[in-house]
Design a protein around this motif. Structure first.
Motif, mmCIF file in Angstrom:
data_model
loop_
_atom_site.group_PDB
_atom_site.id
_atom_site.type_symbol
_atom_site.label_atom_id
_atom_site.label_comp_id
_atom_site.label_asym_id
_atom_site.label_seq_id
_atom_site.Cartn_x
_atom_site.Cartn_y
_atom_site.Cartn_z
ATOM 1 N N ALA A 260 1.089 -6.247 -10.417
ATOM 2 C CA ALA A 260 0.179 -5.242 -10.972
ATOM 3 C C ALA A 260 0.067 -4.058 -10.028
ATOM 4 N N ALA A 261 -0.212 -2.881 -10.615
ATOM 5 C CA ALA A 261 -0.448 -1.664 -9.828
ATOM 6 C C ALA A 261 -1.879 -1.203 -10.059
ATOM 7 N N TYR A 262 -2.593 -0.889 -8.982
ATOM 8 C CA TYR A 262 -3.975 -0.430 -9.050
ATOM 9 C C TYR A 262 -4.076 0.910 -8.323
ATOM 10 N N TYR A 263 -4.654 1.907 -9.003
ATOM 11 C CA TYR A 263 -4.665 3.262 -8.461
ATOM 12 C C TYR A 263 -5.765 4.054 -9.140
ATOM 13 N N GLY A 264 -6.195 5.112 -8.523
ATOM 14 C CA GLY A 264 -7.215 5.968 -9.101
ATOM 15 C C GLY A 264 -6.660 6.808 -10.229
ATOM 16 N N LEU B 42 0.850 -1.189 0.000
ATOM 17 C CA LEU B 42 0.000 0.000 0.000
ATOM 18 C C LEU B 42 0.890 1.246 0.000
ATOM 19 N N VAL B 43 0.619 2.149 -0.928
ATOM 20 C CA VAL B 43 1.417 3.368 -1.087
ATOM 21 C C VAL B 43 0.482 4.567 -1.149
ATOM 22 N N PRO B 44 0.974 5.780 -0.869
ATOM 23 C CA PRO B 44 0.073 6.938 -0.788
ATOM 24 C C PRO B 44 -0.330 7.546 -2.122
ATOM 25 N N THR B 45 0.444 7.356 -3.191
ATOM 26 C CA THR B 45 0.153 8.064 -4.432
ATOM 27 C C THR B 45 0.228 7.154 -5.640
ATOM 28 N N ARG B 46 -0.411 7.611 -6.714
ATOM 29 C CA ARG B 46 -0.391 6.878 -7.971
ATOM 30 C C ARG B 46 1.025 6.780 -8.528
ATOM 31 N N GLU B 47 1.778 7.882 -8.459
ATOM 32 C CA GLU B 47 3.132 7.889 -8.989
ATOM 33 C C GLU B 47 4.000 6.850 -8.274
ATOM 34 N N LEU B 48 3.867 6.771 -6.956
ATOM 35 C CA LEU B 48 4.669 5.806 -6.205
ATOM 36 C C LEU B 48 4.233 4.379 -6.514
ATOM 37 N N ALA B 49 2.943 4.164 -6.754
ATOM 38 C CA ALA B 49 2.467 2.825 -7.115
ATOM 39 C C ALA B 49 3.155 2.336 -8.383
ATOM 40 N N LEU B 50 3.228 3.195 -9.392
ATOM 41 C CA LEU B 50 3.881 2.821 -10.644
ATOM 42 C C LEU B 50 5.378 2.612 -10.454
ATOM 43 N N ARG C 141 5.891 -0.698 -8.529
ATOM 44 C CA ARG C 141 5.606 -1.835 -9.414
ATOM 45 C C ARG C 141 6.778 -2.110 -10.345
ATOM 46 N N ASP C 142 7.283 -1.063 -10.994
ATOM 47 C CA ASP C 142 8.374 -1.254 -11.941
ATOM 48 C C ASP C 142 9.644 -1.731 -11.247
ATOM 49 N N ALA C 143 9.893 -1.223 -10.036
ATOM 50 C CA ALA C 143 11.081 -1.657 -9.288
ATOM 51 C C ALA C 143 10.985 -3.136 -8.916
ATOM 52 N N LEU C 144 9.804 -3.580 -8.483
ATOM 53 C CA LEU C 144 9.630 -4.986 -8.124
ATOM 54 C C LEU C 144 9.713 -5.886 -9.352
ATOM 55 N N LYS C 145 9.180 -5.419 -10.478
ATOM 56 C CA LYS C 145 9.297 -6.204 -11.705
ATOM 57 C C LYS C 145 10.759 -6.384 -12.101
ATOM 58 N N ALA C 146 11.552 -5.334 -11.945
ATOM 59 C CA ALA C 146 12.974 -5.432 -12.284
ATOM 60 C C ALA C 146 13.686 -6.405 -11.352
#
Length: 471
Positions: free
Chosen positions: A110-114, A83-91, A94-99
């Motif tokens: 996957a990243a889910y955000y408003g 759980l993260v506070p912002t959409r930018e941090l979610a993305l 996600r990309d860091a974990l994929k790497a």
């Protein structure tokens, strides 16, 4: 007294899967950072951890390696939630974990955000196997729980990233509801730049016998040694715009991030800078996600040189090679000062963080230990040039492509299309960023009209796409 075990000096000292070590090697992560050295032994052992760590300390890899080590790759369903506070941090997460998990077979993140249609996320969940790792903002994740598009009964690890900001943004109720619906037998990892009483209450309520660790708290030492802090004292607040323009026109200003305290001030400063020939973009919470993505991408690919942002919008901002930070409005709190200043001089690079203040604002900031290294000087800015009729024309412009990761489009696919169909030389194709439902490609300004003409009706990976200029 029991002696402490020797600190790991390499990632091979941890009990990590070979596939994770391979991912670390590709990222050129050779030695663990201080927070990774502290956190990984306990986290890999399954213990709950409450870690105090500043932005840029390597905490994402710390909790990411711990979480990915527990994923059963043949099992379908969410096993780790961040759980993260912002959409930018979610993305970004996600990309860091994929790497990190690039070489783990069958890993789905996957990243889910408003900010975009809920139906797009729900459709993705319905048409493919559910992700084992979910990175989400609390509001959007709670929506999925309510719709039962995500069932959390296989969860093993919960991560609360930037817990202080989660609470500051008012997510207490959503987090309490989410946590009440998660399995009780789980590991919880919490990270926060500061540890105010509200965060400590969150720790006491939701972590079981946690290991509490400090890899850099809210003191001046958390700011990198390669960062230069400069404070500029102006005679009156109405001199700040001229002072800002003066700082951004210094030869070493490079790419700059300017902080303002309100959305209106962000818009006002963006118009002011554009009118005087500065390629500036705005970033604030009222903007829709595609508009945010465009603004950040323009700064990353050189279509803009300045991003003017509020604190909330810039949280989790992923811009490498950021040379300058300017705090146009004085921060209200010491941790805000640190979060802003810490956006430059990342990973050992050099950077400068400026403060524009009046004398009363300087008096307040000088009482903060974190501001002790600031080099203060009076600034009498030179006269402003007259406002021009148009914003500048940068040498690089950005094009929007109506296809992304959900269409199985990759950077390689886009390069092939812009070279083979668009008519560009390979070296002329600039930075490419692929999002879930669209992509951005940077091209030379002098060739943009020809590229747009050539790409009209073009297909990328057998999918017809629409290519438009990002204004």
């Amino acid at each position: 007294m029991q002696s402490l075990p020797p600190s790991p000096s390499a990632f091979t000292d941890f009990n990590l899967a070979p596939a994770l070590l391979e991912g670390l090697a590709e990222l050129n992560f050779t030695e663990p950072t201080a927070v990774q050295t502290l956190v990984l032994p306990a986290a890999l052992d399954g213990q709950d951890v409450a870690g105090q760590a500043p932005t840029g300390s390597g905490k994402t890899a710390a909790y990411g390696l711990a979480a990915l080590s527990q994923i059963e790759l043949e099992t379908n369903g969410m096993q780790a939630l961040v759980l993260v506070p912002t959409r930018e941090l979610a993305l970004q997460v996600r990309d860091a974990l994929k790497a990190l998990g690039k070489h783990l077979p069958n890993l789905r993140i996957a990243a889910y955000y408003g900010g975009h249609a809920m139906r797009d996320e729900t459709k993705d969940l319905e048409k493919q196997q559910a992700p084992q790792v979910v990175v989400a903002t609390p509001g959007r994740f709670l929506d999925h729980l309510e719709r039962r598009s995500i069932i959390p009964n296989q969860l093993k690890v919960l991560v609360l990233d930037e817990a202080d900001k989660l609470l500051e943004l008012g997510f207490q109720e959503e987090m309490a509801t989410i946590i009440s619906r998660l399995p009780r037998r789980r590991q919880t990892l919490l990270f926060s730049a500061t540890m105010p009483e509200k965060v400590l209450q969150l720790v006491r309520a939701n972590l079981t016998r946690p290991r509490v660790m400090n890899a850099g708290g809210a003191e001046a030492s958390t700011l990198p040694a390669s960062l230069t802090l400069r404070g500029h004292v102006v005679a009156a607040a109405d001199q700040k715009p001229a002072a800002l323009f003066h700082l951004l026109n210094q030869p070493d200003a490079g790419r700059a991030l300017v902080f303002a305290n309100t959305r209106d001030r962000v818009e006002e400063l963006t118009r002011f800078l554009r009118g005087r020939g500065v390629a500036a973009e705005a970033l604030h919470g009222k903007m829709m996600q595609p508009e945010r993505d465009k603004a950040m991408l323009k700064l990353r690919n050189g279509s803009a040189t300045v991003l003017v942002a509020t604190d909330v919008a810039a949280r989790g901002l992923d811009v490498t090679e950021l040379d300058t930070v300017v705090q146009f409005d004085a921060p209200e709190q010491a941790d805000t000062f640190q979060h802003r200043a810490g956006r430059t001089a990342r990973a050992g690079a050099e950077g400068t963080a400026h403060l524009l203040v009046t004398a009363p604002e300087q008096a307040k900031l000088q009482n903060w230990p974190a501001a002790a290294p600031v080099l203060w000087a009076a600034l009498r800015p030179p006269s402003l040039p007259p406002a021009g009729p148009k914003a500048p024309r940068p040498s690089t412009v950005t094009l929007h492509v109506s296809a992304g990761k959900s269409d199985k489009i990759s950077r390689h696919d886009l390069v092939g299309a812009f070279v083979g169909v668009g008519g560009l030389e390979r070296e002329a194709v600039g930075r490419i960023e692929v999002f879930d439902y669209y992509s951005f490609v940077a091209v030379p300004e002098g060739q943009v009209q020809a590229v747009l003409q050539n790409m009209r009706g073009a297909k990328v990976k057998n999918k017809k796409v629409k290519v438009t200029l990002v204004r």
